[in-house]
Design an enzyme around this catalytic site. Structure first.
Site, PDB file in Angstrom:
ATOM      1  N   ASP A  19       0.792   8.978 -22.467  1.00 54.27           N
ATOM      2  CA  ASP A  19      -0.079   8.855 -21.188  1.00 54.27           C
ATOM      3  C   ASP A  19      -0.070   7.160 -20.957  1.00 54.27           C
ATOM      4  O   ASP A  19      -0.233   6.815 -19.677  1.00 54.27           O
ATOM      5  CB  ASP A  19      -1.681   8.887 -21.921  1.00 54.27           C
ATOM      6  CG  ASP A  19      -2.002  10.445 -22.017  1.00 54.27           C
ATOM      7  OD1 ASP A  19      -1.044  11.346 -21.319  1.00 54.27           O
ATOM      8  OD2 ASP A  19      -2.779  10.837 -22.634  1.00 54.27           O
ATOM      9  N   HIS A  26       4.283  -6.600 -23.125  1.00 56.86           N
ATOM     10  CA  HIS A  26       4.129  -6.080 -24.379  1.00 56.86           C
ATOM     11  C   HIS A  26       5.271  -5.028 -24.673  1.00 56.86           C
ATOM     12  O   HIS A  26       5.651  -4.771 -25.951  1.00 56.86           O
ATOM     13  CB  HIS A  26       2.926  -4.803 -24.098  1.00 56.86           C
ATOM     14  CG  HIS A  26       1.588  -5.452 -23.929  1.00 56.86           C
ATOM     15  ND1 HIS A  26       0.913  -6.474 -24.708  1.00 56.86           N
ATOM     16  CD2 HIS A  26       0.563  -5.057 -22.861  1.00 56.86           C
ATOM     17  CE1 HIS A  26      -0.087  -6.564 -24.140  1.00 56.86           C
ATOM     18  NE2 HIS A  26      -0.368  -5.875 -23.084  1.00 56.86           N
ATOM     19  N   GLY A  71       1.716  -0.207 -23.911  1.00 57.77           N
ATOM     20  CA  GLY A  71       0.808  -0.874 -23.111  1.00 57.77           C
ATOM     21  C   GLY A  71       1.279  -1.128 -21.813  1.00 57.77           C
ATOM     22  O   GLY A  71       1.064  -2.185 -20.855  1.00 57.77           O
ATOM     23  N   ASP A  93      -3.098 -13.737 -19.490  1.00 61.08           N
ATOM     24  CA  ASP A  93      -3.369 -12.220 -19.417  1.00 61.08           C
ATOM     25  C   ASP A  93      -4.478 -11.866 -20.463  1.00 61.08           C
ATOM     26  O   ASP A  93      -4.373 -12.431 -21.706  1.00 61.08           O
ATOM     27  CB  ASP A  93      -2.078 -11.246 -19.623  1.00 61.08           C
ATOM     28  CG  ASP A  93      -2.623  -9.724 -19.316  1.00 61.08           C
ATOM     29  OD1 ASP A  93      -2.216  -9.288 -18.447  1.00 61.08           O
ATOM     30  OD2 ASP A  93      -3.117  -9.139 -20.547  1.00 61.08           O
ATOM     31  N   HIS A 112      -4.989  -9.438 -22.713  1.00 60.82           N
ATOM     32  CA  HIS A 112      -4.313  -8.763 -23.716  1.00 60.82           C
ATOM     33  C   HIS A 112      -3.233  -9.854 -24.331  1.00 60.82           C
ATOM     34  O   HIS A 112      -2.337 -10.595 -23.836  1.00 60.82           O
ATOM     35  CB  HIS A 112      -3.672  -7.610 -23.491  1.00 60.82           C
ATOM     36  CG  HIS A 112      -4.447  -6.722 -23.002  1.00 60.82           C
ATOM     37  ND1 HIS A 112      -4.577  -6.510 -21.346  1.00 60.82           N
ATOM     38  CD2 HIS A 112      -5.224  -5.524 -23.340  1.00 60.82           C
ATOM     39  CE1 HIS A 112      -5.481  -5.597 -21.034  1.00 60.82           C
ATOM     40  NE2 HIS A 112      -5.806  -4.979 -22.341  1.00 60.82           N
TER      41      HIS A 112
END
Ligand SMILES: [Zn+2]
Length: 376
Positions: free
Chosen positions: A90, A133, A141, A168, A170
């Site tokens: 997903d 990522h 990610g 960012d 993350h």
């Protein structure tokens, strides 16, 4: 000053999926905002159209077999090994055209590095970049190809010292993992703590290994961090390290997802700290390659990136269509009536107090452990 805005209409040609939070059309909105606010039509600014990056250059960072799987996935060929590489989830769906899209994004960042290295530019922005990522042989990610990793490898090949500053929200795990023991790259990531956010890493104790010890800096921030706490942490750590490291080029990811309106992140900031950081990075770096990174509230993110571009070019946004019939504004910019920076968001609640105390602890830890190793 010579700067380049790397952009292609092709960035918006494909979608990761109707429900996927990463929207490729945000690049188009940034371009239109910059155009509308007079941030592109200047004698020192060029709009540069990128080309997809070839296999050989992608392989500066990525494993050949992984790249071949990516190519196959993009031609609707299924292979079992894809699942082990994070493809077809997903988070990282596969579809026809994927390879064209992600190699174009990487090509845009790579072109930016070439302009800085060989053509006298001192500032480049690729809003459709910063896929920090992705690993050497896996996707995660929303990232498939690590454009920042490719470009760092390319700059190191040319004997340059690179500062990588990741704003960012993350943690920049793909870059940390790839260059963890390399002291030619100073890596600094400010992000929401891995206690509450993907990729669940990026703690202050991860300071690098071997020669790279001290050259990997993580500033994890607790939920509820506001502008004051963020700017405290940034100003205590980033300028002194940048000054003592003295990079040839700074690669900066201006993720717009640290904003309080971002649906995936829990920080409590306006765009003010990112604007201040953009100013500081531009002032302290001889050459800057700026990348967009994440940002899942599209209009808020587009506005942040247009502002970063304006600040780094020392421009004040002006609405050149003000009063014109048919002029239109986008989202929050329409609410505030301009592209101007947000007012600083300073909060007084228990989450902020806790975040501030924790940021002080992290700053002290980094000053004690990493600063002496980098000579700051
Ligand atoms: Zn992010």
């Amino acid at each position: 000053m010579k700067s380049a805005f790397v952009y292609s209409e092709e960035f918006s040609r494909y979608e990761l999926g109707p429900l996927h939070p990463f929207k490729t059309w945000r690049a188009k909105i940034v371009y239109e905002l910059c155009h509308r606010y007079g941030l592109l039509d200047r004698p020192w600014i060029d709009i540069v159209k990128p080309e997809p990056l070839c296999f050989e250059k992608l392989a500066l960072f990525h494993n050949d077999e992984y790249l071949r799987l990516l190519e196959a996935a993009s031609s609707n060929i299924f292979r079992f090994e894809m699942l082990g590489c994070g493809l077809g989830t997903d988070e990282n769906p596969v579809f026809e055209g994927l390879y064209d899209l992600i190699t174009l994004a990487a090509g845009a960042t790579y072109r930016g590095a070439e302009l800085l290295l060989h053509e006298d530019y001192n500032l480049v922005l690729n809003v459709f970049g910063g896929f920090h990522h992705a690993g050497r042989s896996h996707a995660e990610g929303f990232c498939y190809i690590n454009d920042a990793g490719i470009v760092i490898s390319y700059l190191l090949q040319h004997g340059l010292k690179v500062a990588y500053i990741d704003l960012d929200a993350h943690h920049g795990n793909g870059i940390q993992d790839a260059f963890y023991s390399d002291n030619r790259v100073l890596k600094i990531s400010l992000h929401e703590s891995g206690k509450s956010l993907y990729p669940w890493s990026g703690f202050e104790s991860e300071i690098g290994d071997g020669d790279g010890k001290g050259y990997n800096i993580n500033i994890p921030l607790l939920q509820g961090t506001d502008d004051e706490t963020y700017l405290y942490a940034f100003s205590q750590i980033v300028p002194p390290l940048l000054q003592s490291f003295a990079p040839d080029i700074t690669l900066a990811i201006f993720g717009a997802d640290a904003h309080h309106a971002d649906p995936l992140v829990h920080l409590n900031m306006s765009n003010h700290p990112i604007c201040k950081a953009a100013q500081a990075i531009a002032d302290l770096s001889p050459r800057v390659l700026a990348l967009g990174g994440g940002g899942y509230n599209i209009y808020v993110s587009a506005r942040t990136w247009a502002l970063v571009w304006a600040i780094m070019n020392r421009l004040t946004p002006e609405d050149i269509f003000l009063g014109a019939v048919g002029g239109m504004m986008y989202g929050p910019e329409a609410e505030s009536g301009s592209l101007a920076e947000d007012h600083p968001r300073i909060v007084q609640d228990s989450a902020k107090e806790q975040a501030q105390r924790d940021a002080e602890r992290v700053v002290n830890y980094i000053k004690k452990t990493a600063f002496p190793l980098v000579g700051a």
